[in-house]
Scaffold this motif. Structure first.
Motif, mmCIF file in Angstrom:
data_model
loop_
_atom_site.group_PDB
_atom_site.id
_atom_site.type_symbol
_atom_site.label_atom_id
_atom_site.label_comp_id
_atom_site.label_asym_id
_atom_site.label_seq_id
_atom_site.Cartn_x
_atom_site.Cartn_y
_atom_site.Cartn_z
ATOM 1 N N ASN A 1 -0.259 10.130 -27.460
ATOM 2 C CA ASN A 1 0.288 10.178 -28.816
ATOM 3 C C ASN A 1 0.082 8.884 -29.593
ATOM 4 O OD1 ASN A 1 1.033 12.825 -28.497
ATOM 5 N ND2 ASN A 1 3.154 12.371 -28.017
ATOM 6 N N THR A 2 -0.079 7.784 -28.894
ATOM 7 C CA THR A 2 -0.352 6.519 -29.585
ATOM 8 C C THR A 2 -1.851 6.232 -29.620
ATOM 9 O OG1 THR A 2 -0.058 5.244 -27.545
ATOM 10 C CG2 THR A 2 1.871 5.480 -28.995
ATOM 11 N N GLN A 3 -2.624 7.192 -29.143
ATOM 12 C CA GLN A 3 -4.088 7.074 -29.120
ATOM 13 C C GLN A 3 -4.511 5.791 -28.413
ATOM 14 O OE1 GLN A 3 -5.025 7.517 -33.260
ATOM 15 N NE2 GLN A 3 -4.613 9.703 -33.230
ATOM 16 N N SER A 4 -3.910 5.573 -27.241
ATOM 17 C CA SER A 4 -4.235 4.398 -26.444
ATOM 18 C C SER A 4 -5.716 4.379 -26.104
ATOM 19 C CB SER A 4 -3.415 4.392 -25.145
ATOM 20 O OG SER A 4 -3.836 3.345 -24.306
ATOM 21 N N GLU A 5 -6.285 3.188 -26.125
ATOM 22 C CA GLU A 5 -7.702 3.042 -25.789
ATOM 23 C C GLU A 5 -7.921 3.045 -24.285
ATOM 24 O OE1 GLU A 5 -8.651 -1.536 -26.208
ATOM 25 O OE2 GLU A 5 -7.232 -0.896 -27.750
ATOM 26 N N TYR A 6 -6.836 3.072 -23.500
ATOM 27 C CA TYR A 6 -6.925 2.991 -22.052
ATOM 28 C C TYR A 6 -6.723 4.356 -21.396
ATOM 29 C CZ TYR A 6 -6.324 -1.906 -23.215
ATOM 30 O OH TYR A 6 -6.472 -3.141 -23.768
ATOM 31 N N ALA A 7 -7.384 4.555 -20.277
ATOM 32 C CA ALA A 7 -7.215 5.789 -19.504
ATOM 33 C C ALA A 7 -5.788 5.857 -18.981
ATOM 34 C CB ALA A 7 -8.196 5.807 -18.337
ATOM 35 N N VAL A 8 -5.289 7.075 -18.800
ATOM 36 C CA VAL A 8 -3.921 7.279 -18.349
ATOM 37 C C VAL A 8 -3.683 6.589 -17.006
ATOM 38 C CG1 VAL A 8 -2.236 9.022 -17.653
ATOM 39 C CG2 VAL A 8 -3.666 9.414 -19.647
ATOM 40 N N GLU A 9 -4.656 6.600 -16.120
ATOM 41 C CA GLU A 9 -4.506 5.955 -14.810
ATOM 42 C C GLU A 9 -4.262 4.451 -14.968
ATOM 43 O OE1 GLU A 9 -6.618 9.703 -14.596
ATOM 44 O OE2 GLU A 9 -7.185 7.878 -15.659
ATOM 45 N N PHE A 10 -4.970 3.848 -15.918
ATOM 46 C CA PHE A 10 -4.792 2.421 -16.183
ATOM 47 C C PHE A 10 -3.410 2.161 -16.764
ATOM 48 C CE2 PHE A 10 -5.028 -1.308 -18.941
ATOM 49 C CZ PHE A 10 -5.495 -2.259 -18.039
ATOM 50 N N VAL A 11 -2.969 3.003 -17.682
ATOM 51 C CA VAL A 11 -1.644 2.862 -18.295
ATOM 52 C C VAL A 11 -0.572 2.943 -17.216
ATOM 53 C CG1 VAL A 11 0.025 3.956 -19.864
ATOM 54 C CG2 VAL A 11 -2.374 3.739 -20.540
ATOM 55 N N TYR A 12 -0.717 3.889 -16.294
ATOM 56 C CA TYR A 12 0.274 4.060 -15.223
ATOM 57 C C TYR A 12 0.275 2.845 -14.290
ATOM 58 C CZ TYR A 12 3.137 6.158 -11.625
ATOM 59 O OH TYR A 12 4.148 6.409 -10.742
ATOM 60 N N THR B 1 -0.704 -0.182 -14.893
ATOM 61 C CA THR B 1 -0.181 -1.332 -15.630
ATOM 62 C C THR B 1 1.337 -1.261 -15.725
ATOM 63 O OG1 THR B 1 -2.225 -1.480 -16.896
ATOM 64 C CG2 THR B 1 -0.303 -2.577 -17.830
ATOM 65 N N PHE B 2 1.849 -0.073 -15.990
ATOM 66 C CA PHE B 2 3.301 0.110 -16.092
ATOM 67 C C PHE B 2 3.988 -0.243 -14.768
ATOM 68 C CE2 PHE B 2 6.998 2.858 -15.406
ATOM 69 C CZ PHE B 2 7.793 2.461 -16.458
ATOM 70 N N GLU C 1 4.010 -3.864 -14.462
ATOM 71 C CA GLU C 1 4.834 -4.434 -15.528
ATOM 72 C C GLU C 1 6.320 -4.430 -15.182
ATOM 73 O OE1 GLU C 1 5.050 -3.789 -20.349
ATOM 74 O OE2 GLU C 1 4.369 -2.139 -19.102
ATOM 75 N N VAL C 2 6.824 -3.317 -14.658
ATOM 76 C CA VAL C 2 8.260 -3.227 -14.372
ATOM 77 C C VAL C 2 8.652 -4.026 -13.132
ATOM 78 C CG1 VAL C 2 8.587 -1.048 -15.587
ATOM 79 C CG2 VAL C 2 8.084 -1.023 -13.134
ATOM 80 N N GLN C 3 7.669 -4.475 -12.372
ATOM 81 C CA GLN C 3 7.952 -5.295 -11.189
ATOM 82 C C GLN C 3 7.856 -6.789 -11.480
ATOM 83 O OE1 GLN C 3 5.214 -3.867 -8.232
ATOM 84 N NE2 GLN C 3 6.266 -1.914 -8.022
ATOM 85 N N MET C 4 7.441 -7.149 -12.678
ATOM 86 C CA MET C 4 7.305 -8.563 -13.035
ATOM 87 C C MET C 4 8.682 -9.218 -13.131
ATOM 88 S SD MET C 4 4.401 -8.188 -16.012
ATOM 89 C CE MET C 4 4.501 -9.889 -16.501
ATOM 90 N N PRO C 5 8.775 -10.489 -12.717
ATOM 91 C CA PRO C 5 10.050 -11.207 -12.870
ATOM 92 C C PRO C 5 10.463 -11.239 -14.344
ATOM 93 C CG PRO C 5 8.477 -12.491 -11.561
ATOM 94 C CD PRO C 5 7.729 -11.312 -12.117
ATOM 95 N N GLY C 6 11.737 -11.026 -14.581
ATOM 96 C CA GLY C 6 12.247 -11.072 -15.950
ATOM 97 C C GLY C 6 12.068 -9.781 -16.725
#
Length: 152
Positions: A23-34, A36-37, A40-45
């Motif tokens: 829906n946001t027309q991401s330039e990245y493949a869904v696998e990459f988005v997942y 990365t997510f 991302e949620v495991q990063m400190p802070g």
């Protein structure tokens, strides 16, 4: 990709990410988005909030922990997304954040900030919108009266 009313069906996180990316027309493949997510949620802070079929991720500033960057990944209806934005402001402030910044392309998202600001849940709440050189929007969101200090 159509959004899914979370009052009717709660989607798995992977589906929320896929729909949000489409829906946001991401330039990245869904696998990459997942992938990365997940990192991302495991990063400190980082803090993770989920309301229905909307996920918010905050990254606290290393130098100023009461400040952070956030993004929303939405696969819910506009009405539910608006309600989640209101609750997110409350919960992020309770989690110790005073100021959050986000960037996005879709001008209509500014309406969420306007609507929350009409009936602010926290005293001292407000926001500022800027257009960046690349055409994106940046919103600095003051979640409430600044508390000072680094404790979260």
């Amino acid at each position: 990709m159509p959004v899914v009313d979370s009052k009717q069906e709660m989607l798995p996180v992977g589906d929320v990410l896929r729909i949000a990316a489409e829906n946001t027309q991401s330039e990245y493949a869904v696998e990459f988005v997942y992938a990365t997510f997940v990192k991302e949620v495991q990063m400190p802070g980082s803090k993770f909030f989920r309301y229905g079929n909307t996920i918010y991720v905050i990254h606290a500033s290393e130098k100023e922990p009461r400040k952070g960057m956030f993004r929303a990944l939405n696969a819910d209806t506009a009405q539910n997304f608006m309600a989640s934005g209101f609750q997110f402001v409350i919960d992020a402030y309770k989690a110790g954040f005073d100021t959050l910044v986000t960037q996005f392309k879709d001008q209509s998202l500014i309406n969420i900030f306007r609507n929350v600001a009409k009936n602010p849940p926290n005293p001292g709440m407000g926001y500022n919108v800027q257009m960046l050189d690349n055409g994106d929007y940046q919103v600095a969101l003051q979640l409430g009266t600044p508390r000072g200090g680094a404790e979260q």
